[in-house]
Design a protein around this motif. Sequence first.
Motif, PDB file in Angstrom:
ATOM      1  N   LEU A 136       0.799  -1.222   0.000  1.00  0.00           N
ATOM      2  CA  LEU A 136       0.000   0.000   0.000  1.00  0.00           C
ATOM      3  C   LEU A 136       0.834   1.274   0.000  1.00  0.00           C
ATOM      4  O   LEU A 136       0.388   2.316  -0.480  1.00  0.00           O
ATOM      5  CB  LEU A 136      -0.936   0.000   1.215  1.00  0.00           C
ATOM      6  N   VAL A 137       2.035   1.210   0.549  1.00  0.00           N
ATOM      7  CA  VAL A 137       2.903   2.386   0.683  1.00  0.00           C
ATOM      8  C   VAL A 137       4.188   2.121  -0.109  1.00  0.00           C
ATOM      9  O   VAL A 137       4.920   1.175   0.199  1.00  0.00           O
ATOM     10  CB  VAL A 137       3.245   2.655   2.163  1.00  0.00           C
ATOM     11  N   PRO A 138       4.481   2.927  -1.139  1.00  0.00           N
ATOM     12  CA  PRO A 138       5.634   2.634  -2.004  1.00  0.00           C
ATOM     13  C   PRO A 138       6.963   2.448  -1.273  1.00  0.00           C
ATOM     14  O   PRO A 138       7.753   1.581  -1.634  1.00  0.00           O
ATOM     15  CB  PRO A 138       5.681   3.841  -2.951  1.00  0.00           C
ATOM     16  N   CYS A 139       7.218   3.263  -0.254  1.00  0.00           N
ATOM     17  CA  CYS A 139       8.521   3.164   0.417  1.00  0.00           C
ATOM     18  C   CYS A 139       8.685   1.858   1.183  1.00  0.00           C
ATOM     19  O   CYS A 139       9.796   1.506   1.567  1.00  0.00           O
ATOM     20  CB  CYS A 139       8.764   4.368   1.326  1.00  0.00           C
ATOM     21  N   THR A 140       7.580   1.136   1.389  1.00  0.00           N
ATOM     22  CA  THR A 140       7.652  -0.143   2.103  1.00  0.00           C
ATOM     23  C   THR A 140       7.799  -1.323   1.153  1.00  0.00           C
ATOM     24  O   THR A 140       7.828  -2.469   1.593  1.00  0.00           O
ATOM     25  CB  THR A 140       6.405  -0.350   2.988  1.00  0.00           C
ATOM     26  N   TYR A 159      10.675   1.056  -6.066  1.00  0.00           N
ATOM     27  CA  TYR A 159      10.450   2.504  -6.044  1.00  0.00           C
ATOM     28  C   TYR A 159      11.596   3.252  -5.370  1.00  0.00           C
ATOM     29  O   TYR A 159      11.461   4.409  -5.001  1.00  0.00           O
ATOM     30  CB  TYR A 159       9.121   2.813  -5.347  1.00  0.00           C
ATOM     31  N   GLY A 160      12.723   2.566  -5.217  1.00  0.00           N
ATOM     32  CA  GLY A 160      13.880   3.194  -4.600  1.00  0.00           C
ATOM     33  C   GLY A 160      13.757   3.238  -3.082  1.00  0.00           C
ATOM     34  O   GLY A 160      12.806   2.728  -2.489  1.00  0.00           O
ATOM     35  N   LEU A 161      14.746   3.872  -2.469  1.00  0.00           N
ATOM     36  CA  LEU A 161      14.838   3.888  -1.008  1.00  0.00           C
ATOM     37  C   LEU A 161      14.799   5.296  -0.417  1.00  0.00           C
ATOM     38  O   LEU A 161      14.774   5.455   0.801  1.00  0.00           O
ATOM     39  CB  LEU A 161      16.124   3.189  -0.557  1.00  0.00           C
ATOM     40  N   ASP A 162      14.777   6.320  -1.260  1.00  0.00           N
ATOM     41  CA  ASP A 162      14.821   7.698  -0.762  1.00  0.00           C
ATOM     42  C   ASP A 162      13.647   8.001   0.173  1.00  0.00           C
ATOM     43  O   ASP A 162      13.831   8.589   1.251  1.00  0.00           O
ATOM     44  CB  ASP A 162      14.822   8.686  -1.928  1.00  0.00           C
ATOM     45  N   GLU A 163      12.441   7.644  -0.237  1.00  0.00           N
ATOM     46  CA  GLU A 163      11.272   7.947   0.585  1.00  0.00           C
ATOM     47  C   GLU A 163      11.256   7.132   1.870  1.00  0.00           C
ATOM     48  O   GLU A 163      10.765   7.597   2.901  1.00  0.00           O
ATOM     49  CB  GLU A 163       9.983   7.716  -0.210  1.00  0.00           C
ATOM     50  N   LEU A 164      11.815   5.925   1.829  1.00  0.00           N
ATOM     51  CA  LEU A 164      11.904   5.113   3.044  1.00  0.00           C
ATOM     52  C   LEU A 164      12.750   5.828   4.093  1.00  0.00           C
ATOM     53  O   LEU A 164      12.363   5.920   5.264  1.00  0.00           O
ATOM     54  CB  LEU A 164      12.498   3.748   2.697  1.00  0.00           C
ATOM     55  N   GLY A 167      11.091   8.938   5.357  1.00  0.00           N
ATOM     56  CA  GLY A 167       9.879   8.698   6.141  1.00  0.00           C
ATOM     57  C   GLY A 167       8.615   9.203   5.481  1.00  0.00           C
ATOM     58  O   GLY A 167       7.678   9.618   6.168  1.00  0.00           O
ATOM     59  N   ILE A 168       8.560   9.173   4.152  1.00  0.00           N
ATOM     60  CA  ILE A 168       7.400   9.679   3.422  1.00  0.00           C
ATOM     61  C   ILE A 168       6.454   8.533   3.078  1.00  0.00           C
ATOM     62  O   ILE A 168       6.827   7.584   2.374  1.00  0.00           O
ATOM     63  CB  ILE A 168       7.839  10.405   2.134  1.00  0.00           C
ATOM     64  N   LEU A 169       5.237   8.624   3.595  1.00  0.00           N
ATOM     65  CA  LEU A 169       4.216   7.615   3.351  1.00  0.00           C
ATOM     66  C   LEU A 169       3.177   8.185   2.392  1.00  0.00           C
ATOM     67  O   LEU A 169       2.513   9.171   2.701  1.00  0.00           O
ATOM     68  CB  LEU A 169       3.527   7.207   4.661  1.00  0.00           C
ATOM     69  N   ARG A 170       3.049   7.580   1.222  1.00  0.00           N
ATOM     70  CA  ARG A 170       2.039   8.020   0.257  1.00  0.00           C
ATOM     71  C   ARG A 170       1.385   6.799  -0.376  1.00  0.00           C
ATOM     72  O   ARG A 170       1.954   5.702  -0.365  1.00  0.00           O
ATOM     73  CB  ARG A 170       2.667   8.910  -0.815  1.00  0.00           C
ATOM     74  N   PRO A 171       0.196   6.961  -0.937  1.00  0.00           N
ATOM     75  CA  PRO A 171      -0.492   5.816  -1.540  1.00  0.00           C
ATOM     76  C   PRO A 171       0.263   5.276  -2.752  1.00  0.00           C
ATOM     77  O   PRO A 171       0.907   6.031  -3.488  1.00  0.00           O
ATOM     78  CB  PRO A 171      -1.850   6.397  -1.959  1.00  0.00           C
ATOM     79  N   ASN A 172       0.147   3.978  -2.951  1.00  0.00           N
ATOM     80  CA  ASN A 172       0.779   3.314  -4.081  1.00  0.00           C
ATOM     81  C   ASN A 172      -0.209   3.239  -5.243  1.00  0.00           C
ATOM     82  O   ASN A 172      -1.290   2.660  -5.118  1.00  0.00           O
ATOM     83  CB  ASN A 172       1.204   1.901  -3.666  1.00  0.00           C
ATOM     84  N   ALA A 173       0.157   3.822  -6.383  1.00  0.00           N
ATOM     85  CA  ALA A 173      -0.731   3.812  -7.547  1.00  0.00           C
ATOM     86  C   ALA A 173      -1.007   2.393  -8.042  1.00  0.00           C
ATOM     87  O   ALA A 173      -2.010   2.143  -8.712  1.00  0.00           O
ATOM     88  CB  ALA A 173      -0.113   4.641  -8.679  1.00  0.00           C
ATOM     89  N   GLN A 174      -0.133   1.433  -7.699  1.00  0.00           N
ATOM     90  CA  GLN A 174      -0.346   0.044  -8.078  1.00  0.00           C
ATOM     91  C   GLN A 174      -1.400  -0.639  -7.206  1.00  0.00           C
ATOM     92  O   GLN A 174      -1.892  -1.711  -7.554  1.00  0.00           O
ATOM     93  CB  GLN A 174       0.974  -0.735  -7.964  1.00  0.00           C
ATOM     94  N   GLN A 182      -4.735   4.608   4.523  1.00  0.00           N
ATOM     95  CA  GLN A 182      -4.840   5.497   5.686  1.00  0.00           C
ATOM     96  C   GLN A 182      -4.659   4.733   6.993  1.00  0.00           C
ATOM     97  O   GLN A 182      -3.956   5.187   7.900  1.00  0.00           O
ATOM     98  CB  GLN A 182      -6.196   6.204   5.655  1.00  0.00           C
ATOM     99  N   ALA A 183      -5.280   3.566   7.081  1.00  0.00           N
ATOM    100  CA  ALA A 183      -5.149   2.760   8.300  1.00  0.00           C
ATOM    101  C   ALA A 183      -3.706   2.289   8.493  1.00  0.00           C
ATOM    102  O   ALA A 183      -3.160   2.339   9.606  1.00  0.00           O
ATOM    103  CB  ALA A 183      -6.100   1.568   8.241  1.00  0.00           C
ATOM    104  N   LYS A 184      -3.087   1.847   7.402  1.00  0.00           N
ATOM    105  CA  LYS A 184      -1.704   1.366   7.483  1.00  0.00           C
ATOM    106  C   LYS A 184      -0.747   2.502   7.864  1.00  0.00           C
ATOM    107  O   LYS A 184       0.106   2.355   8.743  1.00  0.00           O
ATOM    108  CB  LYS A 184      -1.296   0.754   6.144  1.00  0.00           C
ATOM    109  N   ALA A 185      -0.900   3.640   7.180  1.00  0.00           N
ATOM    110  CA  ALA A 185      -0.004   4.773   7.432  1.00  0.00           C
ATOM    111  C   ALA A 185      -0.145   5.275   8.861  1.00  0.00           C
ATOM    112  O   ALA A 185       0.852   5.606   9.520  1.00  0.00           O
ATOM    113  CB  ALA A 185      -0.288   5.890   6.437  1.00  0.00           C
TER     114      ALA A 185
END
Length: 205
Positions: A136-140, A159-164, A167-174, A182-185
């Motif tokens: 659900l979260v690309p950085c994960t 999706y790389g490791l920069d956002e991990l 600490g940026i949590l955003r929805p995964n378009a996939q 929202q619940a996971k984040a």
Amino acid sequence: MQRSSEHDEEAALGRRFVSEALQNPHNAAILERLPFLGLPDVWLVAGCLFQTVWNLRSGLAPTAHIKDYDLFYFDASDLSEASEQQVQARVTAVFADLPITVEAKNQARVHLWYEQWFGYPYQALQSARQGIERFLVPCTCVGLQSGVAEQASTLYAPYGLDELYAGILRPNAQCPHLPLFQAKAQSYRERWGWLQIREMAGASS
């Protein structure tokens, strides 16, 4: 030259991630034993990896707040629940001496149960890597495979490791299931308060 520099930085971040993930002794033990399971396309994935990194960033023990340790494998030859349960029994036995829960999921059969469980349709996967891409979260979206002989573990981070690390949590378009995101984040934010939740317009609810 700039592209070469970016590649070098990406490779260095990948090495850092693997090194930090292995500071969790349970991750190291699982990867060491993974080949003995004999599972096709098998990966140690997600929470136990990126949460170890977040723990180190937060000054916590590497194993803090980690609820379970997940294995993805891909076996399209048998999509039965019974086969997956047999694999789980073997996994439980192999890691019985560790004070953790290790769960194995056949990514070839996720589409058979996902909608009933989570309420959203799920396209059939073609590999365990595709399963990693759909968190659900690309950085994960991260996975590690055991190294062969003297080789280091193989990292998959689509999706790389920069956002991990940021600490940026955003929805995964996939996998744009906003209520699940929202619940996971929020669950992550409750454990690691420095994380940032960024919801993007266009994610379906």
